[in-house]
Design an enzyme around this catalytic site. Sequence first.
Site, PDB file in Angstrom:
ATOM      1  N   LYS A   1      -0.206 -17.618   4.047  1.00 36.92           N
ATOM      2  CA  LYS A   1       0.784 -17.647   5.117  1.00 36.92           C
ATOM      3  C   LYS A   1       0.575 -16.365   5.930  1.00 36.92           C
ATOM      4  O   LYS A   1       0.333 -15.300   5.358  1.00 36.92           O
ATOM      5  CB  LYS A   1       2.176 -17.659   4.468  1.00 36.92           C
ATOM      6  CG  LYS A   1       3.273 -17.841   5.431  1.00 36.92           C
ATOM      7  CD  LYS A   1       3.661 -19.307   5.526  1.00 36.92           C
ATOM      8  CE  LYS A   1       4.651 -19.450   6.669  1.00 36.92           C
ATOM      9  NZ  LYS A   1       4.591 -20.749   7.296  1.00 36.92           N
TER      10      LYS A   1
ATOM     11  N   GLY B   1     -11.476  -5.304   6.820  1.00 38.01           N
ATOM     12  CA  GLY B   1     -10.724  -5.978   7.877  1.00 38.01           C
ATOM     13  C   GLY B   1     -11.491  -7.098   8.550  1.00 38.01           C
ATOM     14  O   GLY B   1     -11.027  -7.668   9.530  1.00 38.01           O
TER      15      GLY B   1
ATOM     16  N   ILE C   1       1.900 -13.343   7.819  1.00 40.89           N
ATOM     17  CA  ILE C   1       3.153 -12.593   7.885  1.00 40.89           C
ATOM     18  C   ILE C   1       3.213 -11.903   9.245  1.00 40.89           C
ATOM     19  O   ILE C   1       2.277 -11.183   9.611  1.00 40.89           O
ATOM     20  CB  ILE C   1       3.212 -11.497   6.789  1.00 40.89           C
ATOM     21  CG1 ILE C   1       2.742 -12.027   5.433  1.00 40.89           C
ATOM     22  CG2 ILE C   1       4.578 -10.833   6.738  1.00 40.89           C
ATOM     23  CD1 ILE C   1       3.772 -12.651   4.591  1.00 40.89           C
TER      24      ILE C   1
ATOM     25  N   GLU D   1      -4.538  -7.061  -2.321  1.00 46.12           N
ATOM     26  CA  GLU D   1      -5.835  -6.804  -2.960  1.00 46.12           C
ATOM     27  C   GLU D   1      -5.865  -5.468  -3.692  1.00 46.12           C
ATOM     28  O   GLU D   1      -4.960  -4.643  -3.564  1.00 46.12           O
ATOM     29  CB  GLU D   1      -6.984  -6.878  -1.951  1.00 46.12           C
ATOM     30  CG  GLU D   1      -7.003  -5.757  -0.950  1.00 46.12           C
ATOM     31  CD  GLU D   1      -8.351  -5.606  -0.246  1.00 46.12           C
ATOM     32  OE1 GLU D   1      -9.382  -6.105  -0.739  1.00 46.12           O
ATOM     33  OE2 GLU D   1      -8.376  -4.942   0.802  1.00 46.12           O
TER      34      GLU D   1
ATOM     35  N   ARG E   1     -12.160   2.003  -5.517  1.00 40.71           N
ATOM     36  CA  ARG E   1     -12.913   3.210  -5.139  1.00 40.71           C
ATOM     37  C   ARG E   1     -11.930   4.292  -4.728  1.00 40.71           C
ATOM     38  O   ARG E   1     -10.736   4.032  -4.606  1.00 40.71           O
ATOM     39  CB  ARG E   1     -13.791   2.888  -3.936  1.00 40.71           C
ATOM     40  CG  ARG E   1     -12.929   2.320  -2.817  1.00 40.71           C
ATOM     41  CD  ARG E   1     -13.612   2.147  -1.491  1.00 40.71           C
ATOM     42  NE  ARG E   1     -12.627   1.902  -0.456  1.00 40.71           N
ATOM     43  CZ  ARG E   1     -12.278   0.693  -0.008  1.00 40.71           C
ATOM     44  NH1 ARG E   1     -12.834  -0.384  -0.523  1.00 40.71           N
ATOM     45  NH2 ARG E   1     -11.362   0.558   0.936  1.00 40.71           N
TER      46      ARG E   1
ATOM     47  N   LYS F   1      -7.781   0.185   9.372  1.00 36.22           N
ATOM     48  CA  LYS F   1      -6.885   1.341   9.416  1.00 36.22           C
ATOM     49  C   LYS F   1      -7.416   2.424  10.354  1.00 36.22           C
ATOM     50  O   LYS F   1      -8.609   2.705  10.362  1.00 36.22           O
ATOM     51  CB  LYS F   1      -6.751   1.924   8.011  1.00 36.22           C
ATOM     52  CG  LYS F   1      -6.211   0.936   6.996  1.00 36.22           C
ATOM     53  CD  LYS F   1      -6.447   1.420   5.574  1.00 36.22           C
ATOM     54  CE  LYS F   1      -6.036   0.340   4.579  1.00 36.22           C
ATOM     55  NZ  LYS F   1      -6.480   0.661   3.200  1.00 36.22           N
TER      56      LYS F   1
ATOM     57  N   GLU G   1      -2.899  -2.821  -3.041  1.00 35.00           N
ATOM     58  CA  GLU G   1      -2.403  -2.978  -1.673  1.00 35.00           C
ATOM     59  C   GLU G   1      -1.390  -4.127  -1.569  1.00 35.00           C
ATOM     60  O   GLU G   1      -1.585  -5.183  -2.171  1.00 35.00           O
ATOM     61  CB  GLU G   1      -3.570  -3.270  -0.727  1.00 35.00           C
ATOM     62  CG  GLU G   1      -4.559  -2.114  -0.648  1.00 35.00           C
ATOM     63  CD  GLU G   1      -5.588  -2.276   0.479  1.00 35.00           C
ATOM     64  OE1 GLU G   1      -6.103  -1.250   0.936  1.00 35.00           O
ATOM     65  OE2 GLU G   1      -5.866  -3.413   0.894  1.00 35.00           O
TER      66      GLU G   1
ATOM     67  N   HIS H   1       1.613  -2.320   5.957  1.00 35.26           N
ATOM     68  CA  HIS H   1       0.613  -2.270   4.891  1.00 35.26           C
ATOM     69  C   HIS H   1       0.956  -1.043   4.037  1.00 35.26           C
ATOM     70  O   HIS H   1       0.890   0.087   4.518  1.00 35.26           O
ATOM     71  CB  HIS H   1      -0.790  -2.135   5.507  1.00 35.26           C
ATOM     72  CG  HIS H   1      -1.886  -1.973   4.493  1.00 35.26           C
ATOM     73  ND1 HIS H   1      -2.939  -2.840   4.392  1.00 35.26           N
ATOM     74  CD2 HIS H   1      -2.083  -1.042   3.533  1.00 35.26           C
ATOM     75  CE1 HIS H   1      -3.729  -2.446   3.405  1.00 35.26           C
ATOM     76  NE2 HIS H   1      -3.235  -1.346   2.880  1.00 35.26           N
TER      77      HIS H   1
HETATM   78  P1  ADP Z   1      -9.673  -6.172   3.856  1.00 33.42           P
HETATM   79  O1  ADP Z   1     -10.096  -6.229   2.410  1.00 33.42           O
HETATM   80  O2  ADP Z   1     -10.702  -6.748   4.764  1.00 33.42           O
HETATM   81  O3  ADP Z   1      -9.186  -4.828   4.266  1.00 33.42           O
HETATM   82  P2  ADP Z   1      -6.937  -7.119   3.451  1.00 33.42           P
HETATM   83  O4  ADP Z   1      -6.632  -8.350   2.686  1.00 33.42           O
HETATM   84  O5  ADP Z   1      -6.718  -5.810   2.753  1.00 33.42           O
HETATM   85  O6  ADP Z   1      -8.454  -7.198   3.985  1.00 33.42           O
HETATM   86  O7  ADP Z   1      -6.124  -7.117   4.812  1.00 33.42           O
HETATM   87  C1  ADP Z   1      -6.357  -6.169   5.843  1.00 33.42           C
HETATM   88  C2  ADP Z   1      -5.287  -6.277   6.884  1.00 33.42           C
HETATM   89  O8  ADP Z   1      -5.271  -7.592   7.452  1.00 33.42           O
HETATM   90  C3  ADP Z   1      -3.868  -6.069   6.385  1.00 33.42           C
HETATM   91  O9  ADP Z   1      -3.516  -4.711   6.287  1.00 33.42           O
HETATM   92  C4  ADP Z   1      -3.074  -6.789   7.471  1.00 33.42           C
HETATM   93  O10 ADP Z   1      -2.988  -6.034   8.652  1.00 33.42           O
HETATM   94  C5  ADP Z   1      -3.948  -7.997   7.762  1.00 33.42           C
HETATM   95  N1  ADP Z   1      -3.555  -9.152   6.906  1.00 33.42           N
HETATM   96  C6  ADP Z   1      -4.166  -9.560   5.773  1.00 33.42           C
HETATM   97  N2  ADP Z   1      -3.530 -10.645   5.255  1.00 33.42           N
HETATM   98  C7  ADP Z   1      -2.497 -10.920   6.075  1.00 33.42           C
HETATM   99  C8  ADP Z   1      -1.455 -11.920   6.086  1.00 33.42           C
HETATM  100  N3  ADP Z   1      -1.377 -12.852   5.144  1.00 33.42           N
HETATM  101  N4  ADP Z   1      -0.547 -11.871   7.093  1.00 33.42           N
HETATM  102  C9  ADP Z   1      -0.617 -10.934   8.068  1.00 33.42           C
HETATM  103  N5  ADP Z   1      -1.568  -9.990   8.123  1.00 33.42           N
HETATM  104  C10 ADP Z   1      -2.503  -9.965   7.138  1.00 33.42           C
END
Ligand code: ADP
Length: 447
Positions: A201, A165, A203, A288, A292, A237, A275, A208
Amino acid sequence: MFKRILIANRGEVAVRVIRACRELGVECVSVYSTADKDCMHTKLSDRSICIGPPQPAKSYLNINNIISAAAVTNCDAVHPGYGFLAENPEFEESCTSNDLVFIGPPSKVISLAGNKSRAIEVMRNSRIPVIPGSNGNVKDASNALKFCKRLGYPVIIKASFGGGGRGMRICKDKKDMLYFFPLAVSESKSSFGVGEVYIEKYISKPKHIEFQIVADNFGNITCVGERECSIQRRHQKLMEEAPAVNLSSRTKKIMKEYAIRAAKIINYKNLGTIEFLVDENENFYFIEINTRIQVEHPITEMVTGIDLVKEQIKIASGIKNTLSDSNNKISGHAIEFRINAEDSENKFAPCPGKITDCFLPGGPGVRVDTYIHSNSEISPFYDSLIAKLVIWANTREEAISRSVRALDEFKIDGIKTTIPFHKKILSKDNFKLGKIHTHFIEEEIGI
Ligand code: ADP
């Protein structure tokens, strides 16, 4: 099956892997830093070896020391858990070149998934829905401005090698972009070693949703269900549920097919998670792949009856995946609460120290995965996750009331934890109604 596995981790996940090994009749060797000499994982394993001082870089991230520990104890495999070296392709390569089976996917897959912008490109080229965004990395602020003019704001800048995150910046206009772009690049460089960023973009209020993949060494790739991880704080999370809440079964079914396709495209092996973000109209987008076992895996175990860690070990040892997409039934509802040693009244500041007294909840449908006990010492050197409370019940409604009951029973004295914060979330009407998204905590609790 393996004879002896080295567990390259600590805390609750090391204990979880030891339990799976015991049930499979496999011996296990723990490693520990000097700060963890008396930690639960060292007591439950057959043998334990000190791999260095408390600083992670000198112990749990020290590949040479871990490989040497596996060699001197004649292990034939290494389980990395999550965090630390779990998604480090060099670690997989070191294991393999030392005749140790790495319990996870091959380094090529780990490398691809670890480069998030590259993984998105691969998925986009294979027609998996992705969030509208840059094709790969964005070089500089002027390119970012040009690109976002076409894409439209708000956007999010993300570190290509980011995780947990971290490394994300939301820009609502051109001014934000000019300010945040150089910051995002330098943060990415200092936190992840590479200053590469990409743009998506943004969202608003997504859910999630992630899918659990189980893939053996013979190309049998299955998906054993989804998890909802929308209750987050700062993109991290805090609480997870299975199955997903208020998501139509039609959307779930299509997403699951895409998740399996995504895993097939990259020839996925072992356990992994695909994800997605889902918007208010149930449009979904790949974000992504995690290579693991996830922190939140127990909720899938509770609703499917599958022991994912045992499956993971079996698959790595060359046993065929006998699970199928259709015959694993989802039964009831599960919720996981991450109990962190943090002070939720004080910006979630880490709260290490001695647990003076501790009582773990029990009774029907209650599982606690932890390494803590009365008198255990929570070290400031490591992640603040100290326990996972996992609740199962026939319905979501019943799971919520059981969760309240179990959180009330859970006593951890001596340090602050996130238990009171979880109770606050459960008390919200919109949570009970299943109206959840990634901004729930911000909107409902105001932090
Ligand atoms: P990480 O690998 O650091 O966990 P993620 O790409 O899985 O990063 O994203 C983690 C969280 O960040 C998502 O669950 C969501 O809450 C927020 N997030 C990521 N990308 C976006 C997006 N394009 N728009 C809105 N929220 C996003």
